[in-house]
Design an enzyme around this catalytic site. Structure first.
Site, PDB file in Angstrom:
ATOM      1  N   SER A 236       0.852  -1.203   0.000  1.00  0.00           N
ATOM      2  CA  SER A 236       0.000   0.000   0.000  1.00  0.00           C
ATOM      3  C   SER A 236       0.877   1.239   0.000  1.00  0.00           C
ATOM      4  O   SER A 236       2.019   1.195   0.465  1.00  0.00           O
ATOM      5  CB  SER A 236      -0.870   0.038   1.258  1.00  0.00           C
ATOM      6  OG  SER A 236      -0.100   0.443   2.378  1.00  0.00           O
ATOM      7  N   ASP A 237       0.370   2.341  -0.513  1.00  0.00           N
ATOM      8  CA  ASP A 237       1.055   3.600  -0.265  1.00  0.00           C
ATOM      9  C   ASP A 237       0.929   3.857   1.240  1.00  0.00           C
ATOM     10  O   ASP A 237       0.084   3.261   1.922  1.00  0.00           O
ATOM     11  CB  ASP A 237       0.473   4.752  -1.106  1.00  0.00           C
ATOM     12  CG  ASP A 237       1.488   5.897  -1.239  1.00  0.00           C
ATOM     13  OD1 ASP A 237       2.425   5.965  -0.406  1.00  0.00           O
ATOM     14  OD2 ASP A 237       1.357   6.728  -2.161  1.00  0.00           O
ATOM     15  N   TRP A 238       1.756   4.757   1.729  1.00  0.00           N
ATOM     16  CA  TRP A 238       1.891   4.937   3.178  1.00  0.00           C
ATOM     17  C   TRP A 238       0.641   5.597   3.787  1.00  0.00           C
ATOM     18  O   TRP A 238       0.446   6.802   3.632  1.00  0.00           O
ATOM     19  CB  TRP A 238       3.151   5.739   3.449  1.00  0.00           C
ATOM     20  CG  TRP A 238       4.405   4.909   3.610  1.00  0.00           C
ATOM     21  CD1 TRP A 238       5.289   4.996   4.655  1.00  0.00           C
ATOM     22  CD2 TRP A 238       4.929   3.882   2.752  1.00  0.00           C
ATOM     23  NE1 TRP A 238       6.311   4.081   4.486  1.00  0.00           N
ATOM     24  CE2 TRP A 238       6.120   3.391   3.342  1.00  0.00           C
ATOM     25  CE3 TRP A 238       4.507   3.298   1.554  1.00  0.00           C
ATOM     26  CZ2 TRP A 238       6.888   2.373   2.769  1.00  0.00           C
ATOM     27  CZ3 TRP A 238       5.266   2.281   0.985  1.00  0.00           C
ATOM     28  CH2 TRP A 238       6.437   1.837   1.600  1.00  0.00           C
TER      29      TRP A 238
END
Ligand code: BGC
Length: 728
Positions: A236-238
C-alpha cells in the site's frame, strides 16, 4: 528453482507459520520495513524511496533522518528526464544504478519507478512521472525495471492507479470510463507487470470508482491479479489502507503507513482479532504471505548465500547518470543558431536566476535524495569555462521565505489540512519581498545591459514540483516573467534555460527569446551537463515527453473533464469514505491527444526537440514482417557539421473511422546516433497492438478494419511522411 518447486517451498513455509507470525509479515513494523519472523529466518522486507535514488536512512519509528554520513547516494535524473531521452538503453542504465544502490544500501525494494500519466500540468508530482503518453511510458519502464531487478532487489512500480493529482490525494475518488482506463492509464502498469516482471506494485492513495485503490477488488483483483496474472507483492502507499476487512479480503499484501503505531495498523492487531472472531478467513492472509515469500525468493532474500551485494556512489554510476542527463536536455528553440556559445569568445558571461545556483536534490517529498553531490549550473559553467572567462552571477529573483518546519512533513502528511502550509508560504508576497524582487531584477537588468553573453536560468523548484501539492497556474512564480522580459529587452540574445518538472507558461517572452533550453531535474551531474550543452561539448538530443500548453486552462482535463474535482455530498462521503470526486470526462483525450483533436495551439508540442545539427528523412516504406507485424522503414541522414542524435517517431491514425479517436497516437520510436554526413536505415516495428482501440462492449482491444495513416515524424507537429495502409 522452477515454479512448482517455488510454490512447494512457499506452501511449506506458510504451513509452519502461526497466525500471529503471518500477520506480522503483512504490515509495516517500521516506517520502511515489514515484519520479520526470526524463528523461521524470514527477514523483513527493507524498502526505500524512491525514483531518483535511494533515500536517506530513517530510524524505525521516526521521520527525522538518522543523519549519518554513510547514506549519501547517486542522485539520478527524474523519471521525466529519463522519458525526455526517449532512449530505452538509458532507462536500463538508470535502472542498473538504482538497483545496485538499493542493494548496496542493504535494501530489498526500491519504491519506484513512478509512472502515473501526466493528466494535468498542475500535478505536483509530475516530475516523478514520465509522460502523458502510455506508449512512451511502456517502452521505458520495462528496461528500467529490468535494470533495477538485475541486482537481486524488487522494483515497486507506483502508484497503481489513477494517482494523477495531489489535491485531496488520500480522499479523491476517480470516475473514469473503461476505454480511457485501458488505453491511457493502465498500459504502463501492464507493461511493467507483463514485460518488465516487476516484483512489486504500490497501491495508490486515491479511490477508483468509489473504492480505495488499496482495497479495490476490481483494480487489484480482476485486472492486476486475474487478467495480468501478477503474482508479486502489492504494497500500500503509506496510509492508503482504511478498512481492515476490505483490505484483508482484497489482493493487497503489505500495509505500510506514516504513523508509528505499527501494531495498530489496519492489517495488524485489528486483523488478528477479526480472524479470531471469524470475520475474516485466514486463507486471505495465507495468500498474502505466499505472495511476500514469492517476492523474497526472486531476489534471493531467503538464500544463505549467492545474493548480489550491490554498491553505491561508484564512478561508473556517476558516469551513467551523466550520460542520461546529457540526452535528457531539450533544445526548444535556437533561432540564428545562438547556441552553442563559443567558450573562447566568451570573455564575460552573466548568469541570471536563482535556479542557476539552487540545489534540488533534497526536495520534492519522498523522492528527495541525499546526494553525494549536486553540480549547480553556475558551478558547472564556471568549472567548464575556467579562469579565462569572467562569470558574474545575479540572482534576479528570489523564492518566498519558509518557516523551519517543526516536524518532518511526512509525519503529518495524511492528517486533515496538513498539506496547506507550503502552498500558503510559497505564494506569499509582502511589501518587503516585492521590494527585494524589484531590487534583484533591477540589478540583473543593469548588468545585462553591459554584458554580451547572458544566460537566464529560471523555472520551478521543489516548492512547486512537490508531493502533496498541485499548482493552480502554469505561470512562473516569483515574478520571473517580468525579469525575463526586461532582460530580453536589453540583451536580446540572452539564452533562457527553464529548469522544471512540469510545464510552465512562457507565452510572455517565448517569441522574444532566441534560444530556450528545457531541463527536467537531471541529477547530480546536472550543472556539468547543462554547461556541456550550452557550450557545445554535448549536442542536445532530448525530446519533450509531454506537451507544453500555453496555460493550465487549455488542457483537456480542465476543458472536457474535471480537475481537481467536486466535493461529495454527505451521503457519498459516508458511503465511499472520501471527500471529493473527479470525473475524467476528458476520457482518452489526455495531453496531445486532446490538443491535436481540438486544435488547441500549444507552446511546444509533444516529441519536440532540436539539435545543433540537421537531419533529413528519406523515403518511407511499410512492409510485412514475420508474424503479421509491419516494419516502417526509412533513412535518416545527418546533413550538418556535428555528430548528433535524432529520435524518429511513428504515429498511427485513422481518418475515417466509426470510432471516436485521436488524430494520431505514438506507436513507435527510435533514437539514432549519426556522425556528420552519415546516413542510417531505421526500421520501426508495428505490431497489431498499434492499430487497436479498446472496445468497451467486447471488453477487449480490437482492430477496426480499414485504411490507416502511418506518420513518420520528428515530433507530433513535424511530420515528415504519411503513408496509408490497409489493415484488416
Ligand atoms: C508517497 C510514496 C512513497 C511513500 C513512502 C508516500 O507519501 O506517496 O510514493 O513511496 O510515501 O515514503
Amino acid at each position: 528453482m522452477n515454479k512448482t518447486e517455488m510454490n512447494e517451498r512457499i506452501r511449506e513455509i506458510v504451513g509452519q507459520l502461526t497466525l500471529e507470525e503471518k500477520v506480522r509479515m503483512i504490515h509495516g513494523d517500521a516506517l520502511f520495513y515489514s515484519g520479520d519472523v526470526e524463528r523461521l529466518h524470514i527477514p523483513a522486507v527493507h524498502m526505500s524511496d524512491g525514483p531518483m535514488g535511494v533515500r536517506c536512512e530513517f530510524p524505525r519509528a521516526s521521520w527525522i533522518p538518522v543523519g549519518n554520513s554513510d547514506d549519501y547516494v547517486t542522485y539520478c535524473p527524474s523519471n521525466s528526464a529519463i522519458a525526455a531521452t526517449w532512449n530505452p538503453e538509458l532507462a536500463y542504465k538508470v535502472g542498473q544504478v538504482l538497483g545496485e544502490e538499493t542493494r548496496g544500501r542493504g535494501k530489498d525494494m526500491i519504491l519506484g519507478p513512478g509512472i502515473n500519466i501526466k493528466r494535468v500540468p498542475a500535478n505536483g508530482r509530475n516530475f516523478e512521472y514520465m509522460s502523458e503518453d502510455p506508449h512512451l511510458i511502456s517502452e521505458l519502464v520495462v528496461p528500467l525495471i529490468e535494470g533495477i531487478q538485475e541486482s537481486d532487489v524488487a522494483a515497486c512500480v507506483k502508484h497503481f492507479a489513477l494517482n494523477n493529482q495531489e489535491t485531496e490525494r488520500l480522499w479523491v475518488n476517480v470516475e473514469i470510463d473503461e476505454r480511457a482506463l485501458r488505453e491511457i492509464y493502465l498500459p504502463g502498469f501492464e507493461a511493467a507487470v507483463k514485460k518488465g516482471n516487476a516484483h512489486a506494485i504500490m497501491g495508490a492513495y486515491n479511490l477508483m470508482r468509489g473504492v480505495h485503490c488499496c482495497e479495490n477488488q476490481e483494480l487489484l483483483g480482476e485486472i492486476l491479479r486475474k487478467e495480468w496474472k501478477f503474482d508479486g507483492v502489492i504494497v500500500s502507499d503509506w496510509s492508503a489502507v482504511h478498512h481492515t476487512k476490505a483490505a484483508a479480503e482484497s489482493p493487497l499484501d503489505i500495509e505500510m503507513s506514516v504513523t508509528y503505531d505499527f501494531d495498530d495498523y489496519k492489517m495488524a492487531r485489528p486483523l488478528l482479532e477479526a480472524v479470531r472472531k471469524g470475520e475474516v478467513d485466514e486463507a486471505c492472509i495465507d495468500e498474502k504471505v505466499a505472495n511476500i515469500l514469492r517476492m523474497m525468493i526472486r531476489p534471493k532474500m531467503l538464500e544463505a548465500a549467492g545474493r548480489k551485494a550491490g554498491c553505491y556512489n561508484t564512478p561508473e554510476h556517476r558516469e551513467k547518470v551523466r550520460k542520461v542527463a546529457e540526452e535528457a536536455i531539450i533544445l526548444l528553440k535556437n533561432e540564428e543558431d545562438i547556441l552553442p556559445l563559443q567558450p573562447e569568445q566568451t570573455k564575460e558571461l552573466l548568469i541570471i536566476g536563482d535556479n542557476a545556483e539552487r540545489l534540488h536534490a533534497l526536495g520534492g517529498g519522498s523522492a528527495e535524495i541525499k546526494a553525494l553531490y549536486e553540480i549547480s549550473p553556475l558551478m558547472g559553467i564556471k568549472s567548464q569555462l575556467g579562469g579565462n572567462t569572467k562569470v558574474t552571477f545575479a540572482r534576479g529573483y528570489c523564492v518566498s521565505p519558509k518557516e523551519e518546519a517543526e516536524v518532518n512533513w511526512q509525519e503529518t502528511s495524511t492528517e486533515e489540512g496538513a498539506m496547506t502550509k507550503l502552498k500558503e508560504e510559497r505564494e506569499q508576497v509582502s511589501a518587503e519581498l516585492m521590494e527585494k524582487r524589484k531590487a534583484l531584477r533591477e540589478e540583473a537588468v543593469n548588468l545585462a545591459q553591459n554584458c554580451e553573453n547572458v544566460i537566464i536560468i529560471a523555472g520551478l523548484n521543489h516548492d512547486y514540483d512537490v508531493e502533496g501539492y498541485d499548482r493552480d497556474t502554469m505561470e512562473l512564480p516569483y515574478e520571473q516573467d517580468l525579469l525575463i522580459e526586461e532582460v530580453l529587452k536589453v540583451a536580446p540574445n540572452a539564452v533562457v534555460v527553464m529548469r522544471a518538472g512540469n510545464p510552465v507558461s512562457m507565452g510572455k517572452w517565448k517569441d522574444k527569446a532566441k534560444a530556450i533550453v528545457w531541463e527536467y531535474y537531471s541529477g547530480m551531474e546536472a550543472g556539468n551537463v547543462l554547461a556541456g550543452i550550452l557550450f557545445g561539448k554535448v549536442n542536445p538530443s532530448g525530446k519533450l515527453p509531454e506537451t507544453i500548453p500555453y496555460c493550465m486552462e487549455d488542457c483537456g482535463a480542465i476543458q472536457l473533464g474535471e480537475f481537481p474535482g467536486r466535493a461529495l455530498t454527505e451521503e457519498e462521503k459516508q458511503r465511499m469514505d472520501a471527500h471529493t470526486t473527479v470525473e475524467y470526462k476528458d476520457g482518452i483525450y489526455v495531453g496531445y491527444r486532446y490538443y491535436e483533436k481540438y486544435q488547441v495551439p500549444v507552446q511546444f508540442c509533444f516529441g519536440h526537440g532540436l539539435s545543433y545539427t540537421a537531419f533529413t528523412y528519406g523515403d518511407v516504406s511499410v512492409t510485412k514482417e514475420v508474424g503479421n507485424a509491419l516494419a516502417v522503414t526509412f533513412s535518416i541522414k545527418n546533413v550538418g557539421t556535428v555528430a548528433g542524435m535524432e529520435t524518429a517517431q511513428v504515429y498511427v491514425g485513422k481518418k475515417e473511422s466509426n470510432v471516436d479517436r485521436p488524430v494520431k497516437e505514438l506507436k513507435g520510436f527510435k533514437k539514432v546516433f549519426l556522425q556528420p554526413g552519415e546516413e542510417k536505415k531505421v526500421s520501426i516495428s508495428l505490431s497489431k497492438d498499434a492499430f487497436t482501440y479498446y472496445d468497451v462492449k467486447e471488453k477487449a482491444f480490437v482492430v477496426e478494419p480499414g485504411t490507416y495513416q502511418i506518420y513518420v515524424a520528428r515530433s507530433l507537429d513535424h511530420v515528415e511522411k504519411v503513408i496509408e495502409i490497409p489493415v484488416s
